[in-house]
Design a protein around this motif. Structure first.
Motif, mmCIF file in Angstrom:
data_model
loop_
_atom_site.group_PDB
_atom_site.id
_atom_site.type_symbol
_atom_site.label_atom_id
_atom_site.label_comp_id
_atom_site.label_asym_id
_atom_site.label_seq_id
_atom_site.Cartn_x
_atom_site.Cartn_y
_atom_site.Cartn_z
ATOM 1 N N LEU A 190 13.343 -57.530 49.528
ATOM 2 C CA LEU A 190 14.176 -58.481 50.266
ATOM 3 C C LEU A 190 13.950 -58.292 51.743
ATOM 4 O O LEU A 190 13.726 -57.187 52.213
ATOM 5 C CB LEU A 190 15.652 -58.267 49.930
ATOM 6 C CG LEU A 190 15.989 -58.715 48.518
ATOM 7 C CD1 LEU A 190 17.291 -58.086 48.065
ATOM 8 C CD2 LEU A 190 16.101 -60.234 48.477
ATOM 9 N N PRO A 191 14.031 -59.375 52.493
ATOM 10 C CA PRO A 191 13.774 -59.266 53.929
ATOM 11 C C PRO A 191 14.855 -58.413 54.571
ATOM 12 O O PRO A 191 16.026 -58.550 54.284
ATOM 13 C CB PRO A 191 13.873 -60.706 54.438
ATOM 14 C CG PRO A 191 14.631 -61.434 53.388
ATOM 15 C CD PRO A 191 14.380 -60.745 52.088
ATOM 16 N N LYS A 192 14.416 -57.515 55.439
ATOM 17 C CA LYS A 192 15.392 -56.685 56.131
ATOM 18 C C LYS A 192 15.893 -57.446 57.341
ATOM 19 O O LYS A 192 15.209 -58.294 57.896
ATOM 20 C CB LYS A 192 14.735 -55.388 56.610
ATOM 21 C CG LYS A 192 14.344 -54.479 55.488
ATOM 22 C CD LYS A 192 14.068 -53.079 56.022
ATOM 23 C CE LYS A 192 13.281 -52.301 54.995
ATOM 24 N NZ LYS A 192 12.093 -51.685 55.588
ATOM 25 N N LEU A 193 17.108 -57.137 57.717
ATOM 26 C CA LEU A 193 17.683 -57.775 58.888
ATOM 27 C C LEU A 193 17.075 -57.113 60.115
ATOM 28 O O LEU A 193 17.285 -55.943 60.366
ATOM 29 C CB LEU A 193 19.206 -57.574 58.873
ATOM 30 C CG LEU A 193 19.991 -58.568 59.712
ATOM 31 C CD1 LEU A 193 19.743 -59.980 59.237
ATOM 32 C CD2 LEU A 193 21.448 -58.245 59.608
ATOM 33 N N ALA A 194 16.301 -57.848 60.847
ATOM 34 C CA ALA A 194 15.645 -57.251 62.004
ATOM 35 C C ALA A 194 16.616 -57.182 63.164
ATOM 36 O O ALA A 194 17.372 -58.111 63.421
ATOM 37 C CB ALA A 194 14.430 -58.081 62.385
ATOM 38 N N VAL A 195 16.576 -56.102 63.875
ATOM 39 C CA VAL A 195 17.411 -55.991 65.068
ATOM 40 C C VAL A 195 16.742 -56.779 66.179
ATOM 41 O O VAL A 195 15.582 -56.527 66.501
ATOM 42 C CB VAL A 195 17.542 -54.508 65.473
ATOM 43 C CG1 VAL A 195 18.380 -54.397 66.729
ATOM 44 C CG2 VAL A 195 18.153 -53.721 64.333
ATOM 45 N N PRO A 196 17.423 -57.746 66.733
ATOM 46 C CA PRO A 196 16.781 -58.628 67.714
ATOM 47 C C PRO A 196 16.338 -57.904 68.974
ATOM 48 O O PRO A 196 16.814 -56.819 69.281
ATOM 49 C CB PRO A 196 17.880 -59.657 68.050
ATOM 50 C CG PRO A 196 19.128 -59.075 67.570
ATOM 51 C CD PRO A 196 18.816 -58.110 66.481
ATOM 52 N N GLU A 197 15.431 -58.556 69.704
ATOM 53 C CA GLU A 197 14.855 -57.947 70.904
ATOM 54 C C GLU A 197 15.909 -57.631 71.936
ATOM 55 O O GLU A 197 15.781 -56.702 72.706
ATOM 56 C CB GLU A 197 13.826 -58.901 71.532
ATOM 57 C CG GLU A 197 12.571 -59.095 70.677
ATOM 58 C CD GLU A 197 11.817 -57.786 70.512
ATOM 59 O OE1 GLU A 197 11.379 -57.499 69.406
ATOM 60 O OE2 GLU A 197 11.719 -57.028 71.519
ATOM 61 N N THR A 198 16.950 -58.472 71.969
ATOM 62 C CA THR A 198 17.950 -58.305 73.047
ATOM 63 C C THR A 198 18.939 -57.193 72.770
ATOM 64 O O THR A 198 19.829 -56.956 73.560
ATOM 65 C CB THR A 198 18.750 -59.606 73.241
ATOM 66 O OG1 THR A 198 19.255 -59.979 71.949
ATOM 67 C CG2 THR A 198 17.868 -60.698 73.771
ATOM 68 N N ALA A 199 18.781 -56.534 71.651
ATOM 69 C CA ALA A 199 19.735 -55.465 71.355
ATOM 70 C C ALA A 199 19.582 -54.354 72.379
ATOM 71 O O ALA A 199 18.488 -54.092 72.864
ATOM 72 C CB ALA A 199 19.513 -54.934 69.948
ATOM 73 N N PRO A 200 20.671 -53.698 72.700
ATOM 74 C CA PRO A 200 20.603 -52.637 73.715
ATOM 75 C C PRO A 200 19.695 -51.510 73.260
ATOM 76 O O PRO A 200 19.699 -51.126 72.100
ATOM 77 C CB PRO A 200 22.050 -52.163 73.834
ATOM 78 C CG PRO A 200 22.755 -52.730 72.661
ATOM 79 C CD PRO A 200 22.019 -53.916 72.180
ATOM 80 N N ALA A 201 18.943 -51.015 74.180
ATOM 81 C CA ALA A 201 18.037 -49.916 73.864
ATOM 82 C C ALA A 201 18.823 -48.639 73.673
ATOM 83 O O ALA A 201 19.788 -48.395 74.391
ATOM 84 C CB ALA A 201 17.039 -49.742 75.003
ATOM 85 N N PRO A 202 18.464 -47.862 72.707
ATOM 86 C CA PRO A 202 19.198 -46.616 72.471
ATOM 87 C C PRO A 202 19.115 -45.718 73.695
ATOM 88 O O PRO A 202 18.078 -45.602 74.321
ATOM 89 C CB PRO A 202 18.481 -45.968 71.290
ATOM 90 C CG PRO A 202 17.583 -47.016 70.730
ATOM 91 C CD PRO A 202 17.357 -48.037 71.773
ATOM 92 N N ALA A 203 20.234 -45.135 74.040
ATOM 93 C CA ALA A 203 20.245 -44.225 75.197
ATOM 94 C C ALA A 203 20.856 -42.907 74.759
ATOM 95 O O ALA A 203 21.346 -42.781 73.656
ATOM 96 C CB ALA A 203 21.073 -44.849 76.321
ATOM 97 N N ALA A 204 20.864 -41.988 75.632
ATOM 98 C CA ALA A 204 21.466 -40.693 75.311
ATOM 99 C C ALA A 204 22.957 -40.884 75.074
ATOM 100 O O ALA A 204 23.605 -41.657 75.761
ATOM 101 C CB ALA A 204 21.248 -39.719 76.457
ATOM 102 N N ALA A 205 23.496 -40.197 74.103
ATOM 103 C CA ALA A 205 24.902 -40.393 73.740
ATOM 104 C C ALA A 205 25.809 -39.938 74.863
ATOM 105 O O ALA A 205 25.612 -38.882 75.455
ATOM 106 C CB ALA A 205 25.213 -39.604 72.473
ATOM 107 N N GLY A 206 26.810 -40.760 75.173
ATOM 108 C CA GLY A 206 27.774 -40.414 76.216
ATOM 109 C C GLY A 206 28.833 -39.463 75.675
ATOM 110 O O GLY A 206 28.727 -38.968 74.550
ATOM 111 N N ALA A 207 29.842 -39.240 76.508
ATOM 112 C CA ALA A 207 30.917 -38.320 76.106
ATOM 113 C C ALA A 207 31.593 -38.839 74.843
ATOM 114 O O ALA A 207 31.574 -40.029 74.554
ATOM 115 C CB ALA A 207 31.929 -38.213 77.239
ATOM 116 N N SER A 208 32.188 -37.928 74.101
ATOM 117 C CA SER A 208 32.851 -38.355 72.880
ATOM 118 C C SER A 208 34.252 -38.865 73.230
ATOM 119 O O SER A 208 35.061 -38.172 73.810
ATOM 120 C CB SER A 208 32.933 -37.163 71.919
ATOM 121 O OG SER A 208 34.201 -37.113 71.336
#
Lengths: 293, 328, 300
Positions: free
Chosen positions: A17-35
């Motif tokens: 089944l086709p996977k749901l692609a994460v669109p180009e405009t999605a935020p780029a993963p960054a280092a995790a901030g404070a909890s």
């Protein structure tokens, strides 16, 4: 639709089944901030009914975290426990630890009122007060002691601008908040929440009653304010989760056939791209590829 | 032709006039009887107006405008309405001043503070208050309350002697237990159940989601009431207050027993007074002369029109608030 | 553990109660609301206690049944209020006989036939307004159209009380009829019943307990009324068994006249009559509640 089996076996389909692609405009993963929120082994009960079981996750600062899953899986329950709105329901009980910035949210000397000032909420159906637009926004600051008209004017303008509503209503601030369209009313509620300058904004399916254009505006809004707030959003719309969120938590329903009970569980939690493109749990995969839910 | 919003299943399809033949006689007869029963309300109201007006013509013609708008009413030569009107209004206003805060407080208590399932016994207590007949309140008033208040009034009166505003309100030499103020107190007790229950109905229609919205902004319960509950319920509560006002003005027996027996317009609230309803009740037996009786009936008409007017305005407020709650 | 932590700017985050005055205001308001309830409790308790204390002295079988009402000056123990008890029961009973069927029929018109028409809305609105008409006006009305022609009688009193009860019964029955789900009616129509039959055989039975309890409350209200009777039944000292001719008396009337008397005997009789009246009213109210409770159980 709900999870039919509570075992991990998943049917292999003939074709992929086709996977749901994460669109180009999605935020780029960054280092995790404070909890911001640290939820550990938390179960929530309404009287004897166990709505969610053993949830553990961490919400990070300045991120948008999405809760997705089928109906009845407890995602709204967990959301509401983050600002102690469940306290309003008689018989509601939280077991386990929920820490906000390191402080136990349900500690004995914690005031729910103070909690809610810092952790705001936007509801599924826009609920403007039967007052003027100005008074709607000014309500929060006023109860916190701000009376000065100049200061209030400033807060109202700033909040409406943040909610991308200023241009549309700046000439009719004295008109009733009830006279706005669905999308405008929801942005008014967002502005109202932002007016008290919270730390976190919780959103319970804020766009489910709105058309796609209004929805798009609110999603733009979320991305803009993310840098100043932490957002947790419950949504039924998976595309929305992929468009706006940094992390996604997938919940599902666990059915106990013997006792005929159901309870919500957190199945998987991780970065949005991973959840949608490479889910670790087969239930997650079944949901995000559209075979259930 | 009445506007029916959905097809009446009892009429044959295609018939424009529901009273056209093809309906059995028993069916039509029943509808007629029901209609007449409903019309009775209108008929009675009209008849009341007409018959009382008719009987008051003697009063109108003999006393004339000047006589009617004078203060004194002595059953002999003076048949003015202003003195008793003053008593009616003043005692009712006192009843409102004391009763409204209490009624609204109870309404808020039972809808916002006490959890829903525990509210019922409280409601029963309020209903008990409503079920005590007027004459029993009057009996208790005149035998227990009046003598007790007499002492208190005297103390207050001597205490405020000489102080400008307070003396004219609460002072004076003819202070007595049976007075405007005592009547006001009893009225407050008697109108609290109706104001409270009508207010409760209105307040209960405030949608939960509005209340949650206020809480979500970090409001305390009182702040939530002010921000979310009150704007919704304002109109309806005002209507409830007006209904209570109408009730107070029409209250006869309890007031008759505790208001005293003198017709005068005075600022002294602890003085003996009279009200329209009370004077009709107390003096009708002695009213033998034509003008006397006519005047009392005329006062009855006056009271009728007054209370109908207040009730019309009150219902308008309540209907408007109910419409808003459904629409918005 | 202290409810404090750091936010992203390193500033302390305090999750304790909001500032003093906000919290105090909230608490004060809550206390005031409770106070409001207590304030009404006081006169209620006071009245009930006095009623029972003073009334119990007067009550006896003789008091309730003896048909001769003594003059005010006579002390307790002679005669009784039997005349008034009988009067109250008869007059209120006849009034209920008139007002309840007519009131229910009127409500049937409003809910089943009137629809949204102008007439129905007018009648509905004016019934609400009519509940606010002072009872003394009803008494004057019946005095003018009946007593002046036919003299004082218990029946005239019943007419006046019926005028009072009519709008109350209409409104409460109307609310009950509205609650009957339409599906019940549709089912009956589908079997070929006429509207009258549907109403009588399906709708009214479904709403019956609510209508009954509403009617009982109206009866309780009427039983306690004094003003309408002043102009219609005059007064008597002996039981008048004939409701339809000759003056009569009733408990509220007796209480009213005895309350104005200075004599101890009269006052004592007033308390006894008051306790009797309140007992009758309470019983009616309790029966109404029981009927309502049965109603809600049946609809679950």
């Amino acid at each position: 639709m709900e999870e039919q089996q509570d075992q991990l076996k998943v049917q292999q389909d003939a074709e992929v089944l086709p996977k749901l692609a994460v669109p180009e405009t999605a935020p780029a993963p960054a280092a995790a901030g404070a909890s911001i929120f640290d939820v550990k082994n938390t179960s929530i009960y309404y009287g004897a009914f166990r709505a969610v079981t053993d949830v553990s996750l961490t919400v990070h600062e300045n991120e948008i975290t999405a809760f997705i899953g089928p109906s009845g899986c407890g995602k709204t329950t967990v959301l509401r426990s983050l600002n102690r709105m469940n306290d309003l329901i008689p018989g509601a009980r939280v077991e386990g630890d929920i820490n906000y910035r390191g402080v136990p949210l349900y500690g004995s000397d914690v005031s729910p009122t103070a909690v809610r000032r810092r952790i705001g909420m936007v509801f599924q159906k826009a609920n403007p007060f039967p007052k003027s637009i100005y008074d709607n926004i000014a309500y929060g600051p006023r109860i916190n002691g701000i009376r000065n008209k100049g200061k209030l004017d400033e807060i109202v303008e700033r909040s409406l601008k943040q909610a991308a509503l200023w241009d549309e209503v700046k000439d009719r601030l004295n008109k009733s908040g009830l006279g706005l369209s669905g999308g405008q009313a929801q942005r008014l509620c967002i502005a109202r929440t932002l007016a008290v300058e919270p730390d976190v904004v919780l959103m319970d399916e804020p766009c489910s009653a709105l058309d796609p254009i209004a929805t798009g505006r609110i999603e733009d809004l979320m991305r803009e304010i993310k840098s100043r707030y932490t957002i947790v959003i419950v949504t039924h719309n998976m595309q929305q989760a992929t468009r706006v969120s940094d992390r996604t938590a997938f919940y599902s329903v666990l059915r106990d056939e013997k006792n005929d009970t159901r309870t919500g569980v957190l199945v998987e939690y991780g970065r949005t791209a991973q959840i949608f493109e490479d889910p670790h749990d087969s239930r997650t995969q079944a949901y995000v590829t559209g075979r259930m839910g | 032709m009445s506007t029916m919003t959905k097809a009446d299943p009892a009429t044959p399809a295609g018939s424009a006039n529901p009273l056209q033949r093809r309906r059995p006689l028993g069916d039509r007869g029943f509808q007629l009887v029901a209609l007449v029963a409903g019309l009775l309300v209108l008929i009675i109201l009209v008849l009341i107006t007409v018959t009382t007006a008719q009987q008051s013509t003697t009063w109108f013609t003999t006393a004339g405008f000047k006589g009617i708008f004078s203060v004194s009413f002595d059953g002999n030569t003076h048949f003015g309405a202003m003195g008793v009107l003053y008593g009616t209004v003043i005692s009712s206003v006192i009843g409102l001043i004391v009763g409204v805060p209490v009624s609204i407080g109870i309404a808020l208590l039972l809808t916002q503070v006490v959890p829903a399932r525990l509210a019922r016994p409280f409601v029963y207590v309020i209903d008990l208050l409503a079920v005590v007949p007027s004459v029993v309140w009057g009996l208790w008033g005149i035998i227990v309350l009046v003598p007790w208040l007499q002492k208190i009034y005297h103390d207050i009166a001597s205490g405020v002697k000489g102080i400008p505003v307070l003396d004219s309100l609460f002072g004076g030499d003819a202070v007595g237990g049976a007075s405007f103020f005592t009547a006001g107190l009893i009225l407050a007790i008697m109108i609290t159940p109706i104001i409270s229950s009508l207010s409760r109905e209105v307040i209960a229609t405030v949608p939960d989601i509005d209340k949650e919205g206020a809480y979500a902004l970090g409001a305390t319960r009182w702040e939530m009431i002010r921000g979310a509950v009150w704007p919704h319920s304002q109109g309806g509560v005002v209507g409830a207050i007006l209904v209570g006002f109408g009730r107070a003005m029409g209250e006869t027996i309890a007031v008759a027993l505790v208001i005293g027996d003198s017709v005068e317009v005075t600022s002294h609230l602890f003085y003996s007074g009279h009200s329209i309803a009370a004077i009709i009740a107390l003096q009708f037996g002695e009213a033998t002369g034509g003008e006397f009786r006519s005047a009392l009936i005329g006062l009855g008409l006056f009271l009728f029109v007054l209370t109908i007017g207040v009730n019309l305005v009150a219902r308008w407020f309540v209907e408007r608030a109910a419409r808003r709650a459904r629409g918005a | 553990m202290m409810a404090a932590a750091s936010n992203s700017l390193g500033q302390p985050v305090d999750l304790r109660e909001p500032s003093g005055w906000r919290r105090s205001k909230n608490q004060i308001m809550t206390i005031l609301m409770w106070l409001a309830f207590v304030i009404v409790l006081i006169p209620l308790a006071f009245v009930l206690v006095t009623l029972v204390a003073k009334g119990a002295d007067a009550i006896s079988l003789q008091f309730l049944t003896n048909s001769t009402i003594p003059p005010n000056v006579v002390p307790l123990g002679v005669g009784g209020m039997g005349a008034a008890v009988v009067g109250t029961l008869e007059i209120t009973g006849f009034a209920s006989l008139l007002a309840i069927p007519l009131g229910v029929l009127g409500a049937v018109y409003l809910n089943e036939y009137g629809g949204n028409g102008i007439l129905a809305r007018l009648i509905s609105f004016m019934s609400s307004v009519m509940t606010g008409v002072p009872s003394i006006v009803m008494g004057l009305f019946i005095y003018i159209i009946w007593v002046l022609h036919f003299g004082y009688s218990g029946m005239a009193g019943s007419f006046a009380l019926a005028c009072l009860m009519l709008p109350i019964v209409i409104r409460s029955s109307y609310e009950m009829l509205r609650l009957v789900p339409d599906s019940l009616r549709q089912g009956s129509y589908a079997l070929g019943a006429t509207k009258a039959r549907v109403t009588v055989t399906v709708v009214l039975p479904a709403a019956l307990s609510g209508i009954v309890s509403g009617a009982l409350l109206a009866v309780a209200r009427a039983a306690g009324e004094t003003a309408p009777l002043i102009f219609t039944i005059l007064t008597v000292e002996q039981t008048n068994p004939n409701l339809f001719s000759g003056p009569d008396t009733s408990l509220p009337l007796q209480i009213f006249s005895n309350a104005q008397s200075a004599y101890v005997g009269a006052n004592a009789r007033a308390w006894g009559a008051a306790l009797t009246l309140v007992a009758i009213t309470f019983i009616l109210m309790i029966v109404a509640r029981i009927v309502t409770a049965l109603f809600t159980r049946n609809t679950r």
